[in-house]
Design a protein around this motif. Sequence first.
Motif, mmCIF file in Angstrom:
data_model
loop_
_atom_site.group_PDB
_atom_site.id
_atom_site.type_symbol
_atom_site.label_atom_id
_atom_site.label_comp_id
_atom_site.label_asym_id
_atom_site.label_seq_id
_atom_site.Cartn_x
_atom_site.Cartn_y
_atom_site.Cartn_z
ATOM 1 N N LEU A 91 1.497 6.809 -6.709
ATOM 2 C CA LEU A 91 0.370 7.698 -6.983
ATOM 3 C C LEU A 91 0.727 9.158 -6.708
ATOM 4 N N VAL A 92 1.377 9.399 -5.568
ATOM 5 C CA VAL A 92 1.778 10.769 -5.212
ATOM 6 C C VAL A 92 2.770 11.314 -6.231
ATOM 7 N N PHE A 104 0.834 -1.205 0.000
ATOM 8 C CA PHE A 104 0.000 0.000 0.000
ATOM 9 C C PHE A 104 0.870 1.257 0.000
ATOM 10 N N LEU A 105 1.941 1.258 0.791
ATOM 11 C CA LEU A 105 2.833 2.417 0.841
ATOM 12 C C LEU A 105 3.516 2.638 -0.506
ATOM 13 N N ASN A 106 3.916 1.550 -1.156
ATOM 14 C CA ASN A 106 4.536 1.676 -2.480
ATOM 15 C C ASN A 106 3.529 2.170 -3.518
ATOM 16 N N PHE A 107 2.279 1.696 -3.409
ATOM 17 C CA PHE A 107 1.219 2.178 -4.292
ATOM 18 C C PHE A 107 0.988 3.677 -4.085
ATOM 19 N N LEU A 108 0.952 4.084 -2.817
ATOM 20 C CA LEU A 108 0.762 5.498 -2.495
ATOM 21 C C LEU A 108 1.932 6.330 -2.994
ATOM 22 N N TYR A 109 3.146 5.775 -2.885
ATOM 23 C CA TYR A 109 4.352 6.457 -3.373
ATOM 24 C C TYR A 109 4.233 6.741 -4.871
#
Length: 259
Positions: free
Chosen positions: A240-241, A233-238
């Motif tokens: 996306l941002v 999830f953190l990598n996905f958020l990274y």
Amino acid sequence: MTLGRILVIASHVFREVIRDRVLYLVGIFAILIIGSAGFLPQVAAGTQDKILLDLGLAAIGIIGLIVAIFIGTGLVNKEIEKRTVLVLISKPVSSAEFIIGKHIGLSAILAVLLILMSAIYFLVLLVSKVNFSFVSILTSIFFLWLELSLITAVAILLGVFTSSLLATLLTLAVYLMGHLSPDIVKLGQLAKNPTLETITRGIYLVLPDLSRLDLKNQAVYGLTLLPDSQALFLNFLYGLVYIVVLLAIATLIFSRRQF
């Protein structure tokens, strides 16, 4: 900014790219993966399963990268060079709507390409009776799409203020360095040179760390990814941002250009 205008621009990009026969790349992939499935058992007995898994994911990634870079760099640049951008900006279309619409359109094309190639890939794996983790490969392909979407944002940003050729070369450089950025930091640390270490850390902070979105090895070796759901999830958020930031910068530069 309205969603309707963004979707109109995105659908125009989608139709335009489809007319360029980009889906022929799916046929090339099918020939490659089917041919490999028939050829590998004769030359790599015992390891053909892992090679086929690795080759299929690598081919999907390379074809997607070609589309993201070569089409992405021309999405805005082509409009500027042909002066058709004057028609667009004379209408009630904001810079943000224009840039975001272009990005969504090409990201949709990449999603369609990856879905079609993945379907062929899974079919070949099943027919070849290769043992594989469906969840791991599917997760890897989803993060590959996110990575290609990020590269598309880089291509659009560079295409806003440089020529198509230069934007293509720079986007390819960002892709390569993005995958090597952790190694670049380690190289700076090994050099024990404060200046070099500062430079390498700066490169790491500025360039996207694409290795965080590369799950190919986990997929090939069937490693389960579910226990690392928080990291995923953190990598996905990274990713996306990073896309949002790149598109925001592209919008700012595009809005200040004189046509």
